[in-house]
Design a protein around this motif. Structure first.
Motif, PDB file in Angstrom:
ATOM      1  N   SER A  88       0.817  -1.215   0.000  1.00 47.21           N
ATOM      2  CA  SER A  88       0.000   0.000   0.000  1.00 47.21           C
ATOM      3  C   SER A  88       0.849   1.262   0.000  1.00 47.21           C
ATOM      4  O   SER A  88       1.973   1.247   0.464  1.00 47.21           O
ATOM      5  CB  SER A  88      -0.886   0.021   1.253  1.00 47.21           C
ATOM      6  N   GLY A  89       0.267   2.317  -0.458  1.00 48.15           N
ATOM      7  CA  GLY A  89       0.947   3.613  -0.400  1.00 48.15           C
ATOM      8  C   GLY A  89       0.526   4.565  -1.496  1.00 48.15           C
ATOM      9  O   GLY A  89       0.119   5.693  -1.228  1.00 48.15           O
ATOM     10  N   ALA A  90       0.555   4.104  -2.744  1.00 46.60           N
ATOM     11  CA  ALA A  90       0.269   5.006  -3.864  1.00 46.60           C
ATOM     12  C   ALA A  90      -1.202   5.393  -3.931  1.00 46.60           C
ATOM     13  O   ALA A  90      -1.566   6.380  -4.568  1.00 46.60           O
ATOM     14  CB  ALA A  90       0.715   4.369  -5.175  1.00 46.60           C
ATOM     15  N   GLU A 131      -7.416   8.487 -10.277  1.00 46.95           N
ATOM     16  CA  GLU A 131      -7.428   9.948 -10.461  1.00 46.95           C
ATOM     17  C   GLU A 131      -6.015  10.527 -10.549  1.00 46.95           C
ATOM     18  O   GLU A 131      -5.826  11.614 -11.089  1.00 46.95           O
ATOM     19  CB  GLU A 131      -8.191  10.636  -9.320  1.00 46.95           C
ATOM     20  N   ARG A 132      -5.056   9.808  -9.978  1.00 48.19           N
ATOM     21  CA  ARG A 132      -3.664  10.274 -10.106  1.00 48.19           C
ATOM     22  C   ARG A 132      -3.039   9.756 -11.398  1.00 48.19           C
ATOM     23  O   ARG A 132      -2.188  10.416 -11.990  1.00 48.19           O
ATOM     24  CB  ARG A 132      -2.834   9.797  -8.903  1.00 48.19           C
ATOM     25  N   MET A 133      -3.444   8.577 -11.812  1.00 44.00           N
ATOM     26  CA  MET A 133      -2.865   7.960 -13.016  1.00 44.00           C
ATOM     27  C   MET A 133      -3.411   8.630 -14.274  1.00 44.00           C
ATOM     28  O   MET A 133      -2.655   8.969 -15.187  1.00 44.00           O
ATOM     29  CB  MET A 133      -3.189   6.461 -13.024  1.00 44.00           C
ATOM     30  N   VAL A 134      -4.733   8.776 -14.323  1.00 44.05           N
ATOM     31  CA  VAL A 134      -5.366   9.473 -15.456  1.00 44.05           C
ATOM     32  C   VAL A 134      -6.202  10.612 -14.864  1.00 44.05           C
ATOM     33  O   VAL A 134      -7.347  10.431 -14.486  1.00 44.05           O
ATOM     34  CB  VAL A 134      -6.221   8.522 -16.320  1.00 44.05           C
ATOM     35  N   PRO A 135      -5.608  11.790 -14.767  1.00 42.85           N
ATOM     36  CA  PRO A 135      -6.246  12.908 -14.067  1.00 42.85           C
ATOM     37  C   PRO A 135      -7.624  13.261 -14.633  1.00 42.85           C
ATOM     38  O   PRO A 135      -7.861  13.129 -15.841  1.00 42.85           O
ATOM     39  CB  PRO A 135      -5.260  14.054 -14.279  1.00 42.85           C
ATOM     40  N   PRO A 136      -8.523  13.701 -13.748  1.00 40.04           N
ATOM     41  CA  PRO A 136      -9.893  14.031 -14.144  1.00 40.04           C
ATOM     42  C   PRO A 136      -9.996  15.001 -15.320  1.00 40.04           C
ATOM     43  O   PRO A 136     -10.959  14.927 -16.072  1.00 40.04           O
ATOM     44  CB  PRO A 136     -10.472  14.647 -12.864  1.00 40.04           C
ATOM     45  N   ALA A 137      -9.021  15.839 -15.511  1.00 42.43           N
ATOM     46  CA  ALA A 137      -9.103  16.771 -16.645  1.00 42.43           C
ATOM     47  C   ALA A 137      -9.286  16.036 -17.966  1.00 42.43           C
ATOM     48  O   ALA A 137      -9.993  16.496 -18.854  1.00 42.43           O
ATOM     49  CB  ALA A 137      -7.845  17.637 -16.703  1.00 42.43           C
ATOM     50  N   GLY A 138      -8.679  14.889 -18.075  1.00 41.41           N
ATOM     51  CA  GLY A 138      -8.795  14.140 -19.327  1.00 41.41           C
ATOM     52  C   GLY A 138      -9.726  12.941 -19.230  1.00 41.41           C
ATOM     53  O   GLY A 138     -10.021  12.296 -20.238  1.00 41.41           O
ATOM     54  N   GLY A 139     -10.155  12.631 -18.004  1.00 40.44           N
ATOM     55  CA  GLY A 139     -11.039  11.480 -17.836  1.00 40.44           C
ATOM     56  C   GLY A 139     -10.290  10.165 -17.913  1.00 40.44           C
ATOM     57  O   GLY A 139      -9.079  10.139 -18.152  1.00 40.44           O
ATOM     58  N   ILE A 140     -11.034   9.078 -17.742  1.00 44.78           N
ATOM     59  CA  ILE A 140     -10.343   7.793 -17.633  1.00 44.78           C
ATOM     60  C   ILE A 140      -9.754   7.318 -18.962  1.00 44.78           C
ATOM     61  O   ILE A 140      -8.897   6.447 -18.988  1.00 44.78           O
ATOM     62  CB  ILE A 140     -11.210   6.674 -17.000  1.00 44.78           C
ATOM     63  N   THR A 141     -10.212   7.918 -20.045  1.00 44.16           N
ATOM     64  CA  THR A 141      -9.611   7.551 -21.332  1.00 44.16           C
ATOM     65  C   THR A 141      -8.545   8.563 -21.747  1.00 44.16           C
ATOM     66  O   THR A 141      -7.980   8.482 -22.833  1.00 44.16           O
ATOM     67  CB  THR A 141     -10.680   7.476 -22.440  1.00 44.16           C
ATOM     68  N   GLY A 142      -8.299   9.520 -20.857  1.00 51.04           N
ATOM     69  CA  GLY A 142      -7.361  10.594 -21.185  1.00 51.04           C
ATOM     70  C   GLY A 142      -5.913  10.203 -20.925  1.00 51.04           C
ATOM     71  O   GLY A 142      -5.607   9.049 -20.612  1.00 51.04           O
ATOM     72  N   PRO A 143      -5.034  11.195 -21.059  1.00 51.38           N
ATOM     73  CA  PRO A 143      -3.598  10.915 -20.912  1.00 51.38           C
ATOM     74  C   PRO A 143      -3.192  10.589 -19.477  1.00 51.38           C
ATOM     75  O   PRO A 143      -3.844  10.997 -18.526  1.00 51.38           O
ATOM     76  CB  PRO A 143      -2.939  12.217 -21.370  1.00 51.38           C
ATOM     77  N   PHE A 144      -2.112   9.882 -19.374  1.00 48.47           N
ATOM     78  CA  PHE A 144      -1.551   9.569 -18.057  1.00 48.47           C
ATOM     79  C   PHE A 144      -0.852  10.788 -17.472  1.00 48.47           C
ATOM     80  O   PHE A 144      -0.347  11.631 -18.203  1.00 48.47           O
ATOM     81  CB  PHE A 144      -0.509   8.453 -18.180  1.00 48.47           C
ATOM     82  N   ASP A 145      -0.800  10.834 -16.160  1.00 47.38           N
ATOM     83  CA  ASP A 145       0.121  11.742 -15.490  1.00 47.38           C
ATOM     84  C   ASP A 145       1.484  11.065 -15.561  1.00 47.38           C
ATOM     85  O   ASP A 145       1.703  10.025 -14.942  1.00 47.38           O
ATOM     86  CB  ASP A 145      -0.302  11.942 -14.034  1.00 47.38           C
ATOM     87  N   SER A 146       2.367  11.643 -16.330  1.00 50.80           N
ATOM     88  CA  SER A 146       3.597  10.920 -16.641  1.00 50.80           C
ATOM     89  C   SER A 146       4.469  10.691 -15.410  1.00 50.80           C
ATOM     90  O   SER A 146       5.164   9.684 -15.308  1.00 50.80           O
ATOM     91  CB  SER A 146       4.374  11.629 -17.752  1.00 50.80           C
ATOM     92  N   LEU A 149       2.763   7.850 -13.331  1.00 50.73           N
ATOM     93  CA  LEU A 149       2.945   6.587 -14.063  1.00 50.73           C
ATOM     94  C   LEU A 149       4.391   6.115 -13.972  1.00 50.73           C
ATOM     95  O   LEU A 149       4.649   4.935 -13.731  1.00 50.73           O
ATOM     96  CB  LEU A 149       2.538   6.758 -15.533  1.00 50.73           C
ATOM     97  N   SER A 150       5.320   7.035 -14.128  1.00 48.35           N
ATOM     98  CA  SER A 150       6.709   6.568 -14.149  1.00 48.35           C
ATOM     99  C   SER A 150       7.161   6.136 -12.754  1.00 48.35           C
ATOM    100  O   SER A 150       7.903   5.161 -12.611  1.00 48.35           O
ATOM    101  CB  SER A 150       7.636   7.588 -14.816  1.00 48.35           C
ATOM    102  N   ASN A 151       6.689   6.807 -11.708  1.00 46.51           N
ATOM    103  CA  ASN A 151       6.993   6.328 -10.351  1.00 46.51           C
ATOM    104  C   ASN A 151       6.387   4.951 -10.104  1.00 46.51           C
ATOM    105  O   ASN A 151       7.004   4.066  -9.503  1.00 46.51           O
ATOM    106  CB  ASN A 151       6.434   7.294  -9.300  1.00 46.51           C
ATOM    107  N   TYR A 152       5.164   4.802 -10.582  1.00 49.14           N
ATOM    108  CA  TYR A 152       4.483   3.519 -10.390  1.00 49.14           C
ATOM    109  C   TYR A 152       5.214   2.412 -11.154  1.00 49.14           C
ATOM    110  O   TYR A 152       5.461   1.330 -10.624  1.00 49.14           O
ATOM    111  CB  TYR A 152       3.029   3.652 -10.851  1.00 49.14           C
ATOM    112  N   MET A 153       5.570   2.732 -12.388  1.00 50.42           N
ATOM    113  CA  MET A 153       6.281   1.726 -13.192  1.00 50.42           C
ATOM    114  C   MET A 153       7.618   1.367 -12.586  1.00 50.42           C
ATOM    115  O   MET A 153       8.065   0.214 -12.666  1.00 50.42           O
ATOM    116  CB  MET A 153       6.505   2.233 -14.622  1.00 50.42           C
ATOM    117  N   GLU A 154       8.234   2.340 -11.951  1.00 55.10           N
ATOM    118  CA  GLU A 154       9.521   2.062 -11.314  1.00 55.10           C
ATOM    119  C   GLU A 154       9.339   0.999 -10.224  1.00 55.10           C
ATOM    120  O   GLU A 154      10.144   0.070 -10.094  1.00 55.10           O
ATOM    121  CB  GLU A 154      10.052   3.364 -10.702  1.00 55.10           C
TER     122      GLU A 154
END
Ligand SMILES: *[C@@H]1O[C@H](CO)[C@@H](O)[C@H](O)[C@H]1NC(C)=O
Ligand SMILES: *[C@@H]1O[C@H](CO)[C@@H](O)[C@H](O)[C@H]1NC(C)=O
Ligand SMILES: CC(=O)N[C@H]1CO[C@H](CO)[C@@H](O)[C@@H]1O
Length: 385
Positions: A88-90, A131-146, A149-154
């Motif tokens: 847990s954490g993110a 909401e952190r991965m795909v911010p509400p401004a773009g919705g769930i089909t919108g762009p990632f918060d890079s 995403l990159s912290n998560y992928m790490e």
């Protein structure tokens, strides 16, 4: 409806539907749906629990009367393919969107991952907040918060780089930005986009949605089924064809009773397992260190196991937790043994690790001093590796 989620009145295996706001105390709502009550657990942690919870576990069969075996007497068992913990954490601090890394949320510590790998575990479920991965401004089909995403992928790559498996877990209860997710096409696109980021990593597991429990009862099963199917379609369409997919039902472990939700799920790659969660305290909520009995683990899983066997499905116990005391240790041994003897449970994951659990959190397995590390871990988990 983001911070405090109404749990179904089913008192079986509810798990923390919470916001955790380390260092700040609980700041979320305290209103729960009819039939459930807001229960304060500690400064980090509150949740809606069934108001009518009793010491029984409703319709889960309680036929076992013999003491569960210990690991040494647990004959003819098949080891789990996946065994590990939640990191847990993110997903913490979900009242604060997007929130600040290090203040509202955090990624798991590599040292914690090393610790579990060193113990022999090979599975980590890593929750994140949509909401952190795909911010509400773009919705769930919108762009990632890079950055997120990159912290998560790490974290994911760190886990899989150790040869372990990592479950990608949108920890959203099928709610995004305050509203129920109900568009199958959008959900499918979200998953195509996300799985596309991980498609070349064979040690990734896709966990479609954490506890989609708030879907209205009237449409719950059909909708859960459509959404799960959409996610499976989306994941496979991304090119991620070799990885395991975990689907969760609408009422915690109660979900298995509604085989329609899962029975119909089609995966051309035939690599889907049903994720369930199970706690051993009186109301099944995972909030009390006292277990109902030393046999409750076997009892609460019995019907689910039978159902999996009858339907030729694979189960994944994504969440189990209990206090580190004699009754619970025996109960967890019983659960582990029964699962491994059944042949239908492919994995299990302890609730919970993560850097921000309070020191007195009774199911913490976070090294170095998580409360279950001295006894539960060596006596009821490690023997089943
Ligand atoms: C374990 O399996 C073996 C071989 O199938 C069988 O002979 C034996 O009776 C089993 N033991 C138990 C305790 O079920
Ligand atoms: C936990 O459960 C036990 C047994 O049911 C009960 O006596 C105790 O008060 C509970 N503790 C909390 C904190 O609810
Ligand atoms: C599968 C599992 O145990 N998931 C849990 C991981 O940790 C979070 C805590 O933030 C729980 O809410 C999940 O249910």
């Amino acid at each position: 409806m983001k911070t405090l989620l109404a749990l179904a009145t089913l008192a079986i295996a509810v798990s923390p539907a919470v916001a955790q706001n380390p260092g700040q105390g609980w700041t979320g709502g305290t209103t729960c749906a009819a039939g459930s009550t807001c229960v304060y657990s500690n400064p980090y942690y509150s949740q809606c629990l069934p108001g009518t919870a009793t010491t029984t576990t409703s319709s889960i069969a309680t036929t076992t009367s013999t003491a569960p075996p210990t690991s040494s007497s647990c004959a003819n068992r098949t080891k789990f393919k996946f065994f590990g913990v939640n990191e847990s954490g993110a997903e913490f601090g979900n009242t604060v969107i997007p929130g600040t890394l290090g203040k509202d949320y955090i990624f798991p510590a590599p040292s914690s991952i090393d610790y579990f790998v060193g113990q022999g575990f090979n599975f980590f479920r890593v929750p994140f907040l949509m909401e952190r991965m795909v911010p509400p401004a773009g919705g769930i089909t919108g762009p990632f918060d890079s950055t997120y995403l990159s912290n998560y992928m790490e974290t994911i790559n760190y886990i899989t780089g150790k040869g372990a498996y990592a479950a990608i877990d949108p920890h959203n209860y099928m709610i995004y930005n305050g509203a129920d997710i109900s568009s199958t096409s959008e959900f499918q696109t979200f998953w195509t986009n996300l799985a596309g980021q991980f498609k070349s990593n064979p040690n990734v597991i896709f966990d479609v949605m954490n506890e989609p429990n708030t879907i209205p009862a009237s449409t719950a099963f059909a909708l859960a089924s459509y959404l799960n199917q959409a996610a499976v379609n989306g994941i496979r369409a991304s090119g991620a064809t070799s990885q395991l997919i975990l689907v969760e039902g609408t009422s915690w472990t109660g979900a298995w009773r509604n085989s329609a939700v899962f029975g119909a799920i089609q995966d051309p790659y035939n690599n889907v397992a049903i994720e369930m969660h199970q706690y051993l305290d009186s109301d099944g909520s995972g909030t009390n260190a006292t277990c109902v009995s030393s046999t409750i683990g076997v009892e609460r899983l019995a019907d689910a196991t039978t159902w999996l066997q009858a339907n030729n499905l694979k189960g994944f116990l994504g969440e189990i937790g209990a206090g580190s005391n004699a009754d619970c240790i025996t109960a967890v041994n019983g659960a582990m043994c029964a699962m491994q003897q059944s042949g239908v449970w492919i994995g299990a994951s302890w609730w919970a690790a993560g850097p921000w659990w309070p020191a007195d959190y009774f199911t913490s397995i976070e090294p170095p001093s998580g409360l279950i590390i001295p006894e539960m871990l060596p006596q009821a988990l490690l023997p089943y590796l």
